[in-house]
Structures are given as structure tokens and as C-alpha cells.
Enzyme design. Sequence first.
Site, PDB file in Angstrom:
ATOM      1  N   ILE A  33       0.826  -1.212   0.000  1.00 46.52           N
ATOM      2  CA  ILE A  33       0.000   0.000   0.000  1.00 46.52           C
ATOM      3  C   ILE A  33       0.864   1.268   0.000  1.00 46.52           C
ATOM      4  CG2 ILE A  33      -0.252   0.378   2.496  1.00 46.52           C
ATOM      5  CD1 ILE A  33      -3.285   0.544   2.023  1.00 46.52           C
ATOM      6  N   VAL A  84       4.450  -5.449  10.556  1.00 45.14           N
ATOM      7  CA  VAL A  84       3.302  -6.366  10.518  1.00 45.14           C
ATOM      8  C   VAL A  84       3.804  -7.762  10.881  1.00 45.14           C
ATOM      9  CG1 VAL A  84       1.499  -7.388   9.095  1.00 45.14           C
ATOM     10  CG2 VAL A  84       2.124  -4.982   8.765  1.00 45.14           C
ATOM     11  N   HIS A 129       6.310 -11.928   5.952  1.00 44.26           N
ATOM     12  CA  HIS A 129       6.111 -11.491   4.565  1.00 44.26           C
ATOM     13  C   HIS A 129       7.437 -11.184   3.912  1.00 44.26           C
ATOM     14  CE1 HIS A 129       5.822  -8.022   7.273  1.00 44.26           C
ATOM     15  NE2 HIS A 129       6.427  -7.325   6.331  1.00 44.26           N
TER      16      HIS A 129
END
Length: 115
Positions: free
Chosen positions: A33, A98, A102
Amino acid sequence: MSERDCIFCRIIAGEIPSKQVYKDDWVTAFYDINPVAPVHVLIVPNEHIPSVAAATPQHEAVLGRLFTAARRIAEDLGVAESGFRLVVNTGRDGGQDVFHLHMHLLGGKRLGRLG
Ligand code: AMP
Ligand code: ZN
């Protein structure tokens, strides 16, 4: 943090919209994002693994799939030949925000040196 509260689990479940670029039984990939390069994709295990610090031998198949998915996505997005960088931030000092493991796939420009 429970999986219900995990933003990437919710993206995988389709509860939060994302610009998905790849999905299979093991991993999901979507555009970051807040991109820091012309190509900036996040590749995440479909299973909630908080970070590399929580990875076990049972995770080896999905961890391998992150790399082969990265190769395929890099080809699809046209950066396989020009090159790209894979980054896995881990923990506080690693800059992980986060806590669902990832892999960042970065490319489309000449990336600076690390550090
Ligand atoms: P890290 O600092 O390695 O934990 O990276 C987390 C990344 O997730 C950052 O680059 C964020 O821009 C990205 N991010 C956070 N929320 C979302 C979202 N809803 N969709 C896509 N990317 C996100
Ligand atoms: Zn999660």
C-alpha cells in the site's frame, strides 16, 4: 495478536481489499500500500506465521514457495531480467511492522546498497 486481528490474515481472507497479483494453496501476493519502488509486492504465507523468528522445519515447504512465487511474480511484472530484491524484515531491530511473515519483492529501479 490473534489471526482475526492480523491485517494480512484479513487480506488473505478477502475481508480487507488488496491489489492481488498471485495466489496459490500456500502463499498470497499483493501490492504494498506504500510502495518504495516501482514494483513493490508483498508475498505472504496463507498460514499465520508471525515472523522468521517463529519459523520451524514444518514451515519449510511454504518458506520455499515464497521464493518460487517471487520468481514467478518477478517474471509476470517484468523485473526478472533487470533484477529485484527480496527483503524479510524480522523483529524490532529488523523494522518489522506487521507480524505476519512477509517477503517484500522490490524492483523496477536501481536499488541502493543496504545499510
Ligand atoms: P514490514 O515493515 O516489513 O512489516 O512491512 C509491512 C508492509 O506492509 C509495509 O511496507 C506497509 O506499507 C505494508 N502494508 C500495511 N498495510 C497494508 C495493506 N493493507 N495493504 C498492503 N500493504 C500494506
Ligand atoms: Zn496473519
